[in-house]
Write a protein that holds these residues in place. Structure first.
Motif, mmCIF file in Angstrom:
data_model
loop_
_atom_site.group_PDB
_atom_site.id
_atom_site.type_symbol
_atom_site.label_atom_id
_atom_site.label_comp_id
_atom_site.label_asym_id
_atom_site.label_seq_id
_atom_site.Cartn_x
_atom_site.Cartn_y
_atom_site.Cartn_z
ATOM 1 N N ILE A 154 3.549 11.047 -17.148
ATOM 2 C CA ILE A 154 2.133 10.782 -16.894
ATOM 3 C C ILE A 154 1.617 9.310 -17.356
ATOM 4 C CG2 ILE A 154 -0.056 11.414 -17.284
ATOM 5 C CD1 ILE A 154 0.646 14.383 -17.751
ATOM 6 N N GLU A 155 2.051 9.148 -18.464
ATOM 7 C CA GLU A 155 1.814 7.657 -18.959
ATOM 8 C C GLU A 155 2.625 6.420 -18.224
ATOM 9 O OE1 GLU A 155 0.279 8.331 -23.390
ATOM 10 O OE2 GLU A 155 2.010 7.256 -23.126
ATOM 11 N N ASN A 156 3.589 6.769 -17.850
ATOM 12 C CA ASN A 156 4.429 5.818 -17.054
ATOM 13 C C ASN A 156 3.950 5.669 -15.622
ATOM 14 O OD1 ASN A 156 7.201 4.316 -17.262
ATOM 15 N ND2 ASN A 156 7.664 5.951 -15.614
ATOM 16 N N GLU A 157 3.619 6.856 -15.126
ATOM 17 C CA GLU A 157 3.057 6.763 -13.712
ATOM 18 C C GLU A 157 1.435 6.226 -13.630
ATOM 19 O OE1 GLU A 157 5.051 7.126 -11.113
ATOM 20 O OE2 GLU A 157 6.576 7.810 -12.296
ATOM 21 N N PHE A 158 0.745 6.197 -14.715
ATOM 22 C CA PHE A 158 -0.631 5.678 -14.718
ATOM 23 C C PHE A 158 -0.333 4.192 -14.659
ATOM 24 C CE2 PHE A 158 -3.072 9.562 -16.134
ATOM 25 C CZ PHE A 158 -4.131 9.217 -15.381
ATOM 26 N N ALA A 159 0.702 3.663 -15.404
ATOM 27 C CA ALA A 159 1.009 2.308 -15.526
ATOM 28 C C ALA A 159 1.236 1.913 -14.053
ATOM 29 C CB ALA A 159 2.140 2.067 -16.671
ATOM 30 N N ASP A 160 2.624 2.549 -13.573
ATOM 31 C CA ASP A 160 2.857 2.055 -12.162
ATOM 32 C C ASP A 160 1.478 2.027 -11.096
ATOM 33 O OD1 ASP A 160 5.245 1.674 -13.066
ATOM 34 O OD2 ASP A 160 5.910 3.937 -12.417
ATOM 35 N N TYR B 110 0.581 -1.292 -0.056
ATOM 36 C CA TYR B 110 -0.099 0.018 0.072
ATOM 37 C C TYR B 110 0.809 1.340 -0.078
ATOM 38 C CZ TYR B 110 -3.211 3.594 1.356
ATOM 39 O OH TYR B 110 -3.811 4.876 1.338
ATOM 40 N N SER B 111 1.996 1.106 0.884
ATOM 41 C CA SER B 111 2.888 2.367 0.819
ATOM 42 C C SER B 111 3.347 2.771 -0.398
ATOM 43 C CB SER B 111 3.962 2.163 1.987
ATOM 44 O OG SER B 111 4.871 3.190 2.250
ATOM 45 N N TRP B 112 4.024 1.526 -1.135
ATOM 46 C CA TRP B 112 4.500 1.855 -2.403
ATOM 47 C C TRP B 112 3.470 2.458 -3.549
ATOM 48 C CZ3 TRP B 112 9.612 -0.971 -3.029
ATOM 49 C CH2 TRP B 112 10.287 -0.597 -3.973
ATOM 50 N N LEU B 113 2.470 1.972 -3.352
ATOM 51 C CA LEU B 113 1.067 2.368 -4.277
ATOM 52 C C LEU B 113 0.944 3.903 -4.054
ATOM 53 C CD1 LEU B 113 -1.445 2.241 -6.237
ATOM 54 C CD2 LEU B 113 -2.615 1.125 -4.441
ATOM 55 N N MET B 114 1.019 4.189 -2.730
ATOM 56 C CA MET B 114 0.852 5.728 -2.591
ATOM 57 C C MET B 114 1.891 6.308 -2.830
ATOM 58 S SD MET B 114 -1.459 7.684 -1.147
ATOM 59 C CE MET B 114 -2.471 7.214 0.325
ATOM 60 N N ASP B 115 3.255 6.107 -2.886
ATOM 61 C CA ASP B 115 4.343 6.747 -3.431
ATOM 62 C C ASP B 115 4.187 6.934 -5.006
ATOM 63 O OD1 ASP B 115 5.618 6.844 -1.310
ATOM 64 O OD2 ASP B 115 7.130 5.035 -1.304
ATOM 65 N N GLU B 116 3.683 5.811 -5.647
ATOM 66 C CA GLU B 116 3.275 5.907 -7.100
ATOM 67 C C GLU B 116 2.164 6.881 -7.371
ATOM 68 O OE1 GLU B 116 5.397 4.801 -9.241
ATOM 69 O OE2 GLU B 116 6.436 3.171 -7.942
ATOM 70 N N MET B 117 1.177 7.004 -6.458
ATOM 71 C CA MET B 117 0.042 8.089 -6.928
ATOM 72 C C MET B 117 0.754 9.151 -6.469
ATOM 73 S SD MET B 117 -2.979 7.555 -7.114
ATOM 74 C CE MET B 117 -3.356 9.183 -6.479
ATOM 75 N N TRP C 196 0.524 -1.252 -9.182
ATOM 76 C CA TRP C 196 0.716 -1.555 -7.959
ATOM 77 C C TRP C 196 -0.816 -1.808 -7.332
ATOM 78 C CZ3 TRP C 196 4.724 -2.606 -4.681
ATOM 79 C CH2 TRP C 196 6.043 -2.192 -5.314
ATOM 80 N N LEU C 197 -1.606 -1.300 -7.886
ATOM 81 C CA LEU C 197 -3.096 -1.628 -7.187
ATOM 82 C C LEU C 197 -3.425 -3.058 -7.781
ATOM 83 C CD1 LEU C 197 -5.831 -0.116 -6.195
ATOM 84 C CD2 LEU C 197 -6.490 -0.151 -8.528
ATOM 85 N N ALA C 198 -2.961 -3.359 -8.781
ATOM 86 C CA ALA C 198 -3.197 -4.877 -9.005
ATOM 87 C C ALA C 198 -2.404 -5.874 -7.986
ATOM 88 C CB ALA C 198 -2.711 -5.459 -10.446
ATOM 89 N N SER C 199 -1.160 -5.423 -7.694
ATOM 90 C CA SER C 199 -0.335 -6.169 -6.736
ATOM 91 C C SER C 199 -1.006 -6.121 -5.243
ATOM 92 C CB SER C 199 1.072 -5.639 -6.631
ATOM 93 O OG SER C 199 1.928 -5.943 -7.894
#
Lengths: 95, 95
Positions: free
Chosen positions: A49-55, A27-34, A59-62
């Motif tokens: 932007i596209e790169n970060e949407f992918a991340d 969750y913490s890593w997903l928040m960093d990507e957000m 991470w949401l799927a992870s």
């Protein structure tokens, strides 16, 4: 690609690491990507932007994998073609 | 359902409202949903967790719509069956 198939791909790629990291760490890593998505939007950098949407979706799927949630099923249970609040399409909620 | 199809469904449901709210407002709402997902995880409330996963992917798709990003394409460009860093499946990165 189905949301479910994407989640399964992320499981094949990362589940061992994700499960070792655990729910809070993932969750913490997903928040960093957000936050990185927010920075890319502020910079108006299309490639970033596209790169970060992918991340973020990755991470949401992870996170869904480590919490045993079927992301596609959860999404369609709530958003199955109609707004979950007003039951209309398009949404007619007054706010 | 394809990621792309889900994004299109969100466009049909919410694009008018999303575009009026704009990028910053939609990002801010997505961040609120992220925090609610964190609270549901802390509470270990399965129904709330599934509900918040649905909201996060829904608002992520809305944000992709207002920023003209193809979420599925962005995700598969980066995570196309291999780890983007080590190019292996499963990931063999040392961290």
């Amino acid at each position: 690609m189905d949301i479910c198939e994407f989640q399964n791909m992320m499981r094949r790629l990362y589940f061992r690491k994700d499960s070792e990291r655990g729910i809070n760490g993932t969750y913490s890593w997903l928040m960093d990507e957000m936050k990185e998505l927010g920075e890319a939007l502020d910079a108006n950098d299309k490639e970033a932007i596209e790169n970060e949407f992918a991340d973020v979706i990755a991470w949401l799927a992870s996170l869904a994998n480590v919490t045993s949630v079927d992301l596609e099923k959860a999404a369609l249970n709530k958003y199955g073609g109609k707004c979950p609040k007003c039951r209309s399409s398009p949404c007619k909620c007054p706010f």
